[in-house]
Design a protein around this motif. Structure first.
Motif, PDB file in Angstrom:
ATOM      1  N   MET A 119       7.052  55.399 -38.538  1.00  0.00           N
ATOM      2  CA  MET A 119       5.755  55.143 -38.520  1.00  0.00           C
ATOM      3  C   MET A 119       5.152  53.645 -38.385  1.00  0.00           C
ATOM      4  O   MET A 119       4.395  53.179 -37.665  1.00  0.00           O
ATOM      5  CB  MET A 119       5.089  55.779 -39.655  1.00  0.00           C
ATOM      6  CG  MET A 119       5.070  57.191 -39.828  1.00  0.00           C
ATOM      7  SD  MET A 119       4.567  57.931 -38.491  1.00  0.00           S
ATOM      8  CE  MET A 119       5.984  58.712 -37.560  1.00  0.00           C
ATOM      9  N   LEU A 120       6.102  52.633 -39.237  1.00  0.00           N
ATOM     10  CA  LEU A 120       5.978  51.263 -39.253  1.00  0.00           C
ATOM     11  C   LEU A 120       6.000  50.639 -37.749  1.00  0.00           C
ATOM     12  O   LEU A 120       5.457  49.963 -36.986  1.00  0.00           O
ATOM     13  CB  LEU A 120       6.549  50.609 -40.176  1.00  0.00           C
ATOM     14  CG  LEU A 120       5.749  50.338 -41.521  1.00  0.00           C
ATOM     15  CD1 LEU A 120       5.347  51.460 -42.056  1.00  0.00           C
ATOM     16  CD2 LEU A 120       6.558  49.425 -42.319  1.00  0.00           C
ATOM     17  N   GLY A 121       7.205  51.426 -37.287  1.00  0.00           N
ATOM     18  CA  GLY A 121       7.651  50.890 -36.063  1.00  0.00           C
ATOM     19  C   GLY A 121       6.742  51.112 -34.949  1.00  0.00           C
ATOM     20  O   GLY A 121       6.513  50.331 -33.922  1.00  0.00           O
ATOM     21  N   HIS A 122       6.011  52.605 -34.763  1.00  0.00           N
ATOM     22  CA  HIS A 122       5.140  52.945 -33.712  1.00  0.00           C
ATOM     23  C   HIS A 122       3.848  51.777 -33.485  1.00  0.00           C
ATOM     24  O   HIS A 122       3.577  51.590 -32.571  1.00  0.00           O
ATOM     25  CB  HIS A 122       4.364  54.384 -34.214  1.00  0.00           C
ATOM     26  CG  HIS A 122       5.379  55.299 -33.808  1.00  0.00           C
ATOM     27  ND1 HIS A 122       5.246  56.515 -34.198  1.00  0.00           N
ATOM     28  CD2 HIS A 122       6.778  55.413 -33.303  1.00  0.00           C
ATOM     29  CE1 HIS A 122       6.348  57.332 -33.909  1.00  0.00           C
ATOM     30  NE2 HIS A 122       7.153  56.694 -33.319  1.00  0.00           N
ATOM     31  N   GLU A 123       3.558  51.363 -34.857  1.00  0.00           N
ATOM     32  CA  GLU A 123       2.496  50.299 -34.760  1.00  0.00           C
ATOM     33  C   GLU A 123       2.710  49.102 -34.044  1.00  0.00           C
ATOM     34  O   GLU A 123       1.849  48.492 -33.290  1.00  0.00           O
ATOM     35  CB  GLU A 123       2.003  50.150 -36.096  1.00  0.00           C
ATOM     36  CG  GLU A 123       1.422  51.078 -37.051  1.00  0.00           C
ATOM     37  CD  GLU A 123       0.106  51.915 -36.498  1.00  0.00           C
ATOM     38  OE1 GLU A 123      -0.483  51.476 -35.352  1.00  0.00           O
ATOM     39  OE2 GLU A 123      -0.034  53.089 -36.728  1.00  0.00           O
ATOM     40  N   ILE A 124       4.318  48.700 -34.486  1.00  0.00           N
ATOM     41  CA  ILE A 124       4.583  47.535 -33.807  1.00  0.00           C
ATOM     42  C   ILE A 124       4.579  47.658 -32.090  1.00  0.00           C
ATOM     43  O   ILE A 124       4.167  46.689 -31.153  1.00  0.00           O
ATOM     44  CB  ILE A 124       6.091  47.044 -34.221  1.00  0.00           C
ATOM     45  CG1 ILE A 124       5.929  46.806 -35.797  1.00  0.00           C
ATOM     46  CG2 ILE A 124       6.535  45.827 -33.532  1.00  0.00           C
ATOM     47  CD1 ILE A 124       7.392  46.354 -36.367  1.00  0.00           C
ATOM     48  N   THR A 125       5.069  48.958 -31.801  1.00  0.00           N
ATOM     49  CA  THR A 125       4.954  49.011 -30.051  1.00  0.00           C
ATOM     50  C   THR A 125       3.567  49.193 -29.529  1.00  0.00           C
ATOM     51  O   THR A 125       3.210  48.502 -28.503  1.00  0.00           O
ATOM     52  CB  THR A 125       5.693  50.384 -29.985  1.00  0.00           C
ATOM     53  OG1 THR A 125       7.077  50.622 -30.286  1.00  0.00           O
ATOM     54  CG2 THR A 125       5.421  50.721 -28.421  1.00  0.00           C
ATOM     55  N   ALA A 126       2.766  49.723 -30.263  1.00  0.00           N
ATOM     56  CA  ALA A 126       1.230  49.820 -29.975  1.00  0.00           C
ATOM     57  C   ALA A 126       0.586  48.395 -30.012  1.00  0.00           C
ATOM     58  O   ALA A 126      -0.193  48.367 -28.971  1.00  0.00           O
ATOM     59  CB  ALA A 126       0.396  50.931 -31.025  1.00  0.00           C
ATOM     60  N   LEU A 127       1.045  47.657 -30.740  1.00  0.00           N
ATOM     61  CA  LEU A 127       0.433  46.483 -30.868  1.00  0.00           C
ATOM     62  C   LEU A 127       1.063  45.212 -29.987  1.00  0.00           C
ATOM     63  O   LEU A 127       0.495  44.364 -29.194  1.00  0.00           O
ATOM     64  CB  LEU A 127       0.169  45.790 -32.237  1.00  0.00           C
ATOM     65  CG  LEU A 127      -0.426  44.503 -32.534  1.00  0.00           C
ATOM     66  CD1 LEU A 127      -1.885  45.013 -32.314  1.00  0.00           C
ATOM     67  CD2 LEU A 127      -0.280  44.040 -33.882  1.00  0.00           C
ATOM     68  N   HIS A 128       2.405  45.286 -29.884  1.00  0.00           N
ATOM     69  CA  HIS A 128       3.111  44.464 -29.009  1.00  0.00           C
ATOM     70  C   HIS A 128       3.879  44.649 -27.929  1.00  0.00           C
ATOM     71  O   HIS A 128       4.486  43.939 -27.172  1.00  0.00           O
ATOM     72  CB  HIS A 128       4.209  43.281 -29.958  1.00  0.00           C
ATOM     73  CG  HIS A 128       3.424  42.699 -31.135  1.00  0.00           C
ATOM     74  ND1 HIS A 128       2.479  41.599 -30.926  1.00  0.00           N
ATOM     75  CD2 HIS A 128       3.187  42.943 -32.340  1.00  0.00           C
ATOM     76  CE1 HIS A 128       2.047  41.319 -31.906  1.00  0.00           C
ATOM     77  NE2 HIS A 128       2.318  42.199 -32.850  1.00  0.00           N
ATOM     78  N   GLY A 129       3.960  46.203 -27.791  1.00  0.00           N
ATOM     79  CA  GLY A 129       4.907  46.640 -26.594  1.00  0.00           C
ATOM     80  C   GLY A 129       6.247  46.484 -26.569  1.00  0.00           C
ATOM     81  O   GLY A 129       6.917  46.620 -25.723  1.00  0.00           O
ATOM     82  N   LEU A 130       6.758  46.464 -27.948  1.00  0.00           N
ATOM     83  CA  LEU A 130       8.275  46.285 -28.092  1.00  0.00           C
ATOM     84  C   LEU A 130       8.598  47.853 -27.727  1.00  0.00           C
ATOM     85  O   LEU A 130       8.101  48.760 -27.856  1.00  0.00           O
ATOM     86  CB  LEU A 130       8.757  45.914 -29.582  1.00  0.00           C
ATOM     87  CG  LEU A 130       8.948  44.453 -29.753  1.00  0.00           C
ATOM     88  CD1 LEU A 130       7.604  43.661 -29.473  1.00  0.00           C
ATOM     89  CD2 LEU A 130       9.465  44.179 -30.943  1.00  0.00           C
ATOM     90  N   ASP A 131      10.056  47.847 -27.418  1.00  0.00           N
ATOM     91  CA  ASP A 131      10.664  49.111 -27.247  1.00  0.00           C
ATOM     92  C   ASP A 131      10.887  50.002 -28.471  1.00  0.00           C
ATOM     93  O   ASP A 131      10.924  49.217 -29.447  1.00  0.00           O
ATOM     94  CB  ASP A 131      12.055  48.960 -26.721  1.00  0.00           C
ATOM     95  CG  ASP A 131      12.149  48.366 -25.407  1.00  0.00           C
ATOM     96  OD1 ASP A 131      11.204  48.374 -24.538  1.00  0.00           O
ATOM     97  OD2 ASP A 131      13.521  48.231 -24.841  1.00  0.00           O
ATOM     98  N   HIS A 132      10.716  51.215 -28.537  1.00  0.00           N
ATOM     99  CA  HIS A 132      10.729  51.899 -29.736  1.00  0.00           C
ATOM    100  C   HIS A 132      11.975  51.772 -30.531  1.00  0.00           C
ATOM    101  O   HIS A 132      12.033  51.375 -31.858  1.00  0.00           O
ATOM    102  CB  HIS A 132      10.753  53.534 -29.299  1.00  0.00           C
ATOM    103  CG  HIS A 132      10.983  54.378 -30.420  1.00  0.00           C
ATOM    104  ND1 HIS A 132      10.289  54.389 -31.491  1.00  0.00           N
ATOM    105  CD2 HIS A 132      12.004  55.235 -30.786  1.00  0.00           C
ATOM    106  CE1 HIS A 132      10.525  55.345 -32.316  1.00  0.00           C
ATOM    107  NE2 HIS A 132      11.775  55.826 -31.887  1.00  0.00           N
ATOM    108  N   ALA A 133      13.046  51.597 -30.100  1.00  0.00           N
ATOM    109  CA  ALA A 133      14.306  51.165 -30.881  1.00  0.00           C
ATOM    110  C   ALA A 133      14.229  49.873 -31.362  1.00  0.00           C
ATOM    111  O   ALA A 133      14.722  49.531 -32.362  1.00  0.00           O
ATOM    112  CB  ALA A 133      15.619  51.424 -30.032  1.00  0.00           C
TER     113      ALA A 133
END
Ligand code: NZQ
Ligand code: ZN
Length: 384
Positions: free
Chosen positions: A265-279
């Motif tokens: 869940m914390l990772g999903h927010e990073i992807t949504a905000l900064h576009g990093l790959d899920h992994a």
């Protein structure tokens, strides 16, 4: 062990040459929409194999489902499927294509605004039948009913699950993974590793076989992960990686045990905000998450350090810290960097990430619901 119900209806068709089996799995009269990503299945010949197997069936291709699939793109696919009277979907690609296809399948049968499936968690009762041809071992989406969809305009990345969104079948041909770039192989190994950890590294409930299956998956990933990077065309390595990633998130190891998912869940927010790959987001969050929640996870962290990393010397705290350090070192060895700053994200983002978690109701995460926004803030800050 906790009570559980386990039912997984997805048929797995595994091995080299198995794409041909589509002919026996897809109904003969079906009007098929093949869904795919940005073109990898054209250049590696997988699409040609799929089309050959479908033979005379009416089939169309919807191309362009992007990594971290978006609502915006998927609604275009829904329109195409309606226009063409599609009654069967065939996802050919990685987790993003399969997740996206689950959403398309659900949206086609949904009354109302399909984004509510994510934002309001409106239950999905029905979906168009679909199968998949997996080309990237990572998410387990090929044998589960979960789907993670992004809303580009709102900056949201949310998930849904439904009994109606298990694939009817998934074809797993390890040779389709030979064309994967190293970055995606590395991502897949990290994702499968963290899926296993989210269902294993919680608190003990005396679930012996779930623990040992999970440890078996983790040990296999530490063995075949580096080999998959070093020897891209080693069939045995790719076959082991593919089946391990599927088993990491098909419900089996999670049955009867507490589950965490705070790292995701914390990772999903990073992807949504900064576009990093899920992994990449998981490699950043997990070491910090384990460090911050060391006390709550003490017993399992000790078991993990011993059984997965063979750490038996030193005090309890030393063994726990060594286990977390070994986890970080493994991700780095897989060439996935483990700190936000490695991806040029600074501590200034933490406030926004926390605000998004709050907006999404992610205020009591983890196996005991004790990962409050304050705990999440400490995790993000430690991950900078
Ligand atoms: O788009 P194409 O051209 O196909 O290229 C893709 C994409 O650029 C490429 N690729 C895939 N197979 C290939 C290939 N390139 C060469 N050869 C092949 N054989 O790989 C890139 C990444 O693909 P993607 O599908 O995005 O990767 P992955 O499978 O890691 O999926 C990530 C998505 O799954 C979600 C993630 O949040 C993310 O959106 N997850 C889904 C889960 C589930 N359904 O249970 C659980 C996971 O935790 C995860 O959240
Ligand atoms: Zn994941």
């Amino acid at each position: 062990m906790q009570n559980f119900t386990f039912h997984n209806p997805t048929r797995i068709i595994f091995g080299e040459g198995q794409i041909a089996a589509l002919d026996t799995q897809v109904p003969r009269e079906a009007r098929v929409l093949i869904t795919c990503g940005g073109g990898s299945i054209k250049s590696n010949g997988v699409l040609a194999q799929v089309q050959a197997a479908l033979g005379e069936r009416a089939s169309f291709v919807f191309e362009g489902i992007e990594p971290n699939p978006t609502y915006e793109t998927l609604m275009q696919a829904v329109a195409v499927a309606r226009e063409r009277n599609i009654d069967f979907l065939l996802a050919v690609g990685g987790g993003s294509v399969i997740d996206g296809t689950k959403f398309i399948a659900a949206a086609l049968k949904f009354n109302g605004e399909p984004w509510d499936i994510l934002a309001k968690q409106t239950p999905v009762r029905d979906a168009v039948p679909f199968g998949s041809v997996l080309t990237l071992p990572a998410t387990g989406s090929e044998m589960n009913n979960g789907s993670v969809i992004s809303h580009r305009a709102n900056g949201d990345k949310l998930f849904f699950t439904s009994d109606a969104t298990y694939p009817l079948f998934s074809v797993l041909d390890p040779t389709t993974t030979y064309s994967l770039p190293a970055r995606q192989i590395a991502n897949g190994v990290v994702d499968a590793f963290v899926h296993t950890v989210e269902q294993y590294l919680t608190y003990p409930v005396d679930a012996k076989v779930q623990d040992r299956f999970a440890e078996g998956l983790l040990l296999t990933l530490t063995e075949v992960g580096p080999q998959a990077l070093a020897e891209p065309k080693n069939y045995a390595v790719r076959a082991n990686l593919m089946w391990t990633a599927t088993l990491a998130l098909n419900g089996l190891i999670g049955a009867g045990v507490p589950q965490d998912w705070a790292t995701h869940m914390l990772g999903h927010e990073i992807t949504a905000l900064h576009g990093l790959d899920h992994a990449q987001t998981l490699a950043i969050v997990l070491p910090a998450m384990l460090t911050v929640r060391k006390e709550q996870k003490r017993a399992k962290l000790l078991q993990y350090a011993e059984r997965v990393w063979n750490i038996t010397e030193g005090s309890e705290d030393e063994r726990i810290d060594a286990g977390i350090a070994a986890t970080r070192a493994f991700f780095e060895r897989m060439t996935v960097a483990t700190r936000l700053r490695d991806y040029k994200v600074s501590g200034e983002s933490v406030a926004t990430l926390i605000a998004k978690l709050e907006e999404h109701g992610m205020t009591a995460l983890g196996e005991r619901g004790d990962v409050t926004l304050e705990v999440s803030r400490r995790v993000y800050e430690l991950a900078v």
